[in-house]
Scaffold this active site. Structure first.
Site, PDB file in Angstrom:
ATOM      1  N   GLY A  22       0.837  -1.122   0.109  1.00 45.68           N
ATOM      2  CA  GLY A  22      -0.190  -0.074  -0.123  1.00 45.68           C
ATOM      3  C   GLY A  22       0.778   1.400  -0.004  1.00 45.68           C
ATOM      4  O   GLY A  22       2.207   1.262  -0.103  1.00 45.68           O
ATOM      5  N   GLN A  23       0.227   2.403   0.339  1.00 47.37           N
ATOM      6  CA  GLN A  23       0.691   3.662   0.099  1.00 47.37           C
ATOM      7  C   GLN A  23       2.070   3.899   1.196  1.00 47.37           C
ATOM      8  O   GLN A  23       2.898   4.430   0.825  1.00 47.37           O
ATOM      9  CB  GLN A  23      -0.187   4.931   0.393  1.00 47.37           C
ATOM     10  CG  GLN A  23      -0.025   6.010  -0.488  1.00 47.37           C
ATOM     11  CD  GLN A  23      -0.700   7.185   0.306  1.00 47.37           C
ATOM     12  OE1 GLN A  23      -1.515   6.993   1.169  1.00 47.37           O
ATOM     13  NE2 GLN A  23      -0.248   8.537  -0.113  1.00 47.37           N
TER      14      GLN A  23
ATOM     15  N   ILE B  31      -1.595  -9.243   0.468  1.00 47.63           N
ATOM     16  CA  ILE B  31      -2.459 -10.040  -0.478  1.00 47.63           C
ATOM     17  C   ILE B  31      -2.247 -10.005  -1.859  1.00 47.63           C
ATOM     18  O   ILE B  31      -2.547 -10.654  -2.547  1.00 47.63           O
ATOM     19  CB  ILE B  31      -3.910 -10.018  -0.002  1.00 47.63           C
ATOM     20  CG1 ILE B  31      -4.502  -8.751   0.090  1.00 47.63           C
ATOM     21  CG2 ILE B  31      -4.325 -10.727   1.232  1.00 47.63           C
ATOM     22  CD1 ILE B  31      -5.918  -8.399   0.002  1.00 47.63           C
TER      23      ILE B  31
ATOM     24  N   ILE C 112      -4.086 -11.343   6.365  1.00 50.92           N
ATOM     25  CA  ILE C 112      -3.748 -11.119   7.853  1.00 50.92           C
ATOM     26  C   ILE C 112      -5.096 -11.967   8.544  1.00 50.92           C
ATOM     27  O   ILE C 112      -4.800 -12.220   9.836  1.00 50.92           O
ATOM     28  CB  ILE C 112      -3.549  -9.881   8.258  1.00 50.92           C
ATOM     29  CG1 ILE C 112      -3.518  -9.477   9.794  1.00 50.92           C
ATOM     30  CG2 ILE C 112      -4.871  -8.962   7.717  1.00 50.92           C
ATOM     31  CD1 ILE C 112      -2.255 -10.282  10.205  1.00 50.92           C
TER      32      ILE C 112
ATOM     33  N   TYR D 229     -14.523   3.140  10.020  1.00 54.10           N
ATOM     34  CA  TYR D 229     -12.906   3.400  10.221  1.00 54.10           C
ATOM     35  C   TYR D 229     -12.610   3.859  11.402  1.00 54.10           C
ATOM     36  O   TYR D 229     -11.666   3.264  12.397  1.00 54.10           O
ATOM     37  CB  TYR D 229     -12.543   4.007   9.015  1.00 54.10           C
ATOM     38  CG  TYR D 229     -10.961   4.314   8.746  1.00 54.10           C
ATOM     39  CD1 TYR D 229     -10.045   3.029   8.537  1.00 54.10           C
ATOM     40  CD2 TYR D 229     -10.593   5.559   9.117  1.00 54.10           C
ATOM     41  CE1 TYR D 229      -8.934   3.496   8.476  1.00 54.10           C
ATOM     42  CE2 TYR D 229      -9.040   5.801   9.023  1.00 54.10           C
ATOM     43  CZ  TYR D 229      -8.515   4.842   8.731  1.00 54.10           C
ATOM     44  OH  TYR D 229      -7.092   5.159   8.759  1.00 54.10           O
TER      45      TYR D 229
ATOM     46  N   LYS E  88     -10.521   2.397  14.527  1.00 54.13           N
ATOM     47  CA  LYS E  88      -9.224   3.005  15.154  1.00 54.13           C
ATOM     48  C   LYS E  88      -9.472   3.382  16.651  1.00 54.13           C
ATOM     49  O   LYS E  88      -8.449   3.096  17.314  1.00 54.13           O
ATOM     50  CB  LYS E  88      -8.930   4.263  14.272  1.00 54.13           C
ATOM     51  CG  LYS E  88      -8.544   4.036  12.830  1.00 54.13           C
ATOM     52  CD  LYS E  88      -7.327   2.880  12.718  1.00 54.13           C
ATOM     53  CE  LYS E  88      -6.623   2.668  11.335  1.00 54.13           C
ATOM     54  NZ  LYS E  88      -5.710   1.774  11.269  1.00 54.13           N
TER      55      LYS E  88
HETATM   56  P1  NAD Z   1      -3.204   1.115   1.659  1.00 56.40           P
HETATM   57  O1  NAD Z   1      -4.646   0.835   1.348  1.00 56.40           O
HETATM   58  O2  NAD Z   1      -2.547   2.052   0.509  1.00 56.40           O
HETATM   59  O3  NAD Z   1      -2.632  -0.296   2.103  1.00 56.40           O
HETATM   60  C1  NAD Z   1      -3.123  -1.261   2.723  1.00 56.40           C
HETATM   61  C2  NAD Z   1      -2.727  -2.522   2.182  1.00 56.40           C
HETATM   62  O4  NAD Z   1      -3.298  -3.529   2.997  1.00 56.40           O
HETATM   63  C3  NAD Z   1      -2.851  -2.952   0.518  1.00 56.40           C
HETATM   64  O5  NAD Z   1      -1.880  -2.915  -0.055  1.00 56.40           O
HETATM   65  C4  NAD Z   1      -3.713  -4.088   0.720  1.00 56.40           C
HETATM   66  O6  NAD Z   1      -3.525  -5.115  -0.324  1.00 56.40           O
HETATM   67  C5  NAD Z   1      -3.434  -4.660   1.936  1.00 56.40           C
HETATM   68  N1  NAD Z   1      -4.438  -5.506   2.528  1.00 56.40           N
HETATM   69  C6  NAD Z   1      -5.735  -5.401   2.656  1.00 56.40           C
HETATM   70  N2  NAD Z   1      -6.088  -6.482   2.998  1.00 56.40           N
HETATM   71  C7  NAD Z   1      -5.233  -7.370   3.468  1.00 56.40           C
HETATM   72  C8  NAD Z   1      -5.424  -8.535   4.153  1.00 56.40           C
HETATM   73  N3  NAD Z   1      -6.454  -9.100   4.635  1.00 56.40           N
HETATM   74  N4  NAD Z   1      -4.112  -9.165   4.405  1.00 56.40           N
HETATM   75  C9  NAD Z   1      -3.135  -8.626   4.246  1.00 56.40           C
HETATM   76  N5  NAD Z   1      -2.933  -7.389   3.438  1.00 56.40           N
HETATM   77  C10 NAD Z   1      -4.135  -6.985   3.124  1.00 56.40           C
HETATM   78  O7  NAD Z   1      -3.261   1.878   3.041  1.00 56.40           O
HETATM   79  P2  NAD Z   1      -2.220   2.903   3.582  1.00 56.40           P
HETATM   80  O8  NAD Z   1      -2.395   4.269   3.146  1.00 56.40           O
HETATM   81  O9  NAD Z   1      -0.597   2.333   3.258  1.00 56.40           O
HETATM   82  O10 NAD Z   1      -2.459   2.840   5.160  1.00 56.40           O
HETATM   83  C11 NAD Z   1      -1.803   1.686   6.081  1.00 56.40           C
HETATM   84  C12 NAD Z   1      -2.323   1.783   7.510  1.00 56.40           C
HETATM   85  O11 NAD Z   1      -2.090   3.415   7.944  1.00 56.40           O
HETATM   86  C13 NAD Z   1      -3.583   1.676   7.560  1.00 56.40           C
HETATM   87  O12 NAD Z   1      -4.085   1.103   8.912  1.00 56.40           O
HETATM   88  C14 NAD Z   1      -4.413   3.036   7.717  1.00 56.40           C
HETATM   89  O13 NAD Z   1      -5.671   3.064   8.234  1.00 56.40           O
HETATM   90  C15 NAD Z   1      -3.430   3.709   8.224  1.00 56.40           C
HETATM   91  N6  NAD Z   1      -3.614   5.317   7.946  1.00 56.40           N
HETATM   92  C16 NAD Z   1      -3.166   5.670   6.638  1.00 56.40           C
HETATM   93  C17 NAD Z   1      -3.349   7.058   6.467  1.00 56.40           C
HETATM   94  C18 NAD Z   1      -3.278   7.486   5.071  1.00 56.40           C
HETATM   95  O14 NAD Z   1      -3.477   8.863   4.875  1.00 56.40           O
HETATM   96  N7  NAD Z   1      -2.620   6.750   4.073  1.00 56.40           N
HETATM   97  C19 NAD Z   1      -3.766   7.916   7.407  1.00 56.40           C
HETATM   98  C20 NAD Z   1      -4.044   7.670   8.764  1.00 56.40           C
HETATM   99  C21 NAD Z   1      -3.687   6.104   8.967  1.00 56.40           C
HETATM  100  N1  SER Z   2      -6.018   9.374   5.230  1.00 56.17           N
HETATM  101  C1  SER Z   2      -6.950   8.310   5.900  1.00 56.17           C
HETATM  102  C2  SER Z   2      -8.178   8.175   5.154  1.00 56.17           C
HETATM  103  O1  SER Z   2      -8.491   9.338   4.657  1.00 56.17           O
HETATM  104  C3  SER Z   2      -7.109   8.675   7.491  1.00 56.17           C
HETATM  105  O2  SER Z   2      -6.858   7.715   8.100  1.00 56.17           O
HETATM  106  O3  SER Z   2      -8.986   7.321   5.378  1.00 56.17           O
END
Ligand code: NAD
Ligand code: SER
Length: 319
Positions: free
Chosen positions: A12-13, A36, A54, A143, A147
């Protein structure tokens, strides 16, 4: 013994950046990526990758034992907008993934966990400006509720079982290594791709929606600094407020226009507007500063020029 790290949700990101940064510090073979779906070429080619859902606790434990894992970073989750579209699965994934990882530490299989929280733990009744660490928290998205429940579990597992869990309430994150994954703050990532490719972007949030945001290199540095901080300096075990830069779609559009002069921004708010309206505009991260020395580096100007420079390279645009 050298630490061996498992990143769950590495494609992911955040994962695509975090894996590369951790591999530089701990060595390529000591950082195991898992997801995945396959990760970026950079991640897949530079070290080990395991296909892991997971929700499959048995497989998780097998992988942890096979690689003699000592630390887990759990990034797999459904983000705010995607979770609203499938609330049952959003709840199941976000809650079960967390308890599977917490139980690894409770059972003595790993030593340390990173689990991200979010500004989504706050809600419409939370003070909007400079939101304190300790305040009213009544999230109104699945969501945000997941959290908030996660934060309570963090503290419970720390107090009851001594689990060394560390967590940050990330603001909306902006990075270039991977596309954004279903969040309400994704407009601030998508704007760059569309500006470079098409010189225009239609924002799904209104022009004056001010949210706390952060550039990915700052978020990755904060994550690693928190994980490397001495045990006794991590005084908050639920999750730390982490402030970035607060800006509106109109302000980021103005900054993008300095680099792409004919860029046109339009606004067509959808269901994500309501989610954004329930979140703070800025947060107070004085505890993170005081406890483990957190300091922000990127402002909106630096974020914008770095995003555009890297994305132009990625799209092979030479001007
Ligand atoms: P994302 O959606 O880009 O990446 C999540 C990854 O998890 C994906 O690659 C997806 O394929 C994988 N995934 C989904 N289901 C799965 C499973 N069952 N088993 C294994 N992998 C699985 O999200 P992100 O932006 O990288 O965020 C990661 C974490 O950070 C999350 O918990 C999110 O809530 C938190 N977060 C992100 C942001 C943001 O702005 N990006 C802000 C606050 C919190
Ligand atoms: N950046 C995330 C969202 O927009 C917040 O955790 O879902």
């Amino acid at each position: 013994m050298k630490d061996r790290i498992l990143i769950i949700g590495s494609s992911g990101q955040i994962g695509t950046s975090l894996v590369m940064n951790l591999r530089k510090i701990y060595g390529n073979n000591n950082v195991i990526a898992s997801d995945i779906r396959p990760s970026s070429n950079e991640v897949m080619d530079s070290g080990p990758f395991e296909e892991l859902d997971i929700l499959n606790e048995q497989l998780l434990r097998k992988i942890v034992k096979k690689h003699r894992i000592t630390q887990v970073y759990l990034l797999a989750a459904l983000l705010s907008a995607t979770a609203e579209k499938d609330i049952e699965f959003g709840w199941k994934l976000n809650i079960r993934s967390h308890s599977h990882v917490l139980d690894l530490a409770k059972d003595g299989l790993i030593k340390k966990i990173f689990w991200p929280s979010s500004i989504a733990v706050f809600g419409p009744t939370t003070p909007k400006e400079n939101t304190p660490q300790y305040t009213i928290m009544e999230p109104n998205t699945v969501y945000g509720i997941s959290k908030q429940a996660g934060e309570r579990w963090n503290e419970y597992y720390f107090n009851k079982f001594g689990v060394d869990i560390r967590s940050l309430r990330y603001p909306g994150l902006v990075g270039w290594r991977a596309k954004a994954g279903g969040g309400t703050t994704d407009y601030a990532v998508n704007i760059f791709h569309q500006a470079i490719k098409n010189k225009q972007y239609e924002s799904f949030l209104s022009e004056n929606t001010r949210l706390p945001m952060m550039y990915m290199p700052d978020a990755i540095r904060a994550t690693i600094e928190l994980m490397e901080a001495p045990f006794e300096r991590v005084k908050i075990r639920s999750s730390y407020n982490l402030a970035g830069i607060s800006f509106t779609p109109e302000e980021i559009a103005a900054e993008v226009s300095k680099h792409i002069p004919n860029f046109e921004m339009s606004y067509n708010p959808d269901f994500r507007q309501k989610i954004a309206d329930s979140w703070p505009s800025s947060v107070d991260d004085s505890h993170a500063k005081k406890d483990w020395g957190w300091k922000l580096e990127y402002d909106l100007e630096k974020l914008t020029s770095d995003m555009i420079k890297n994305l132009k390279k990625q799209y092979k645009i030479t001007v």
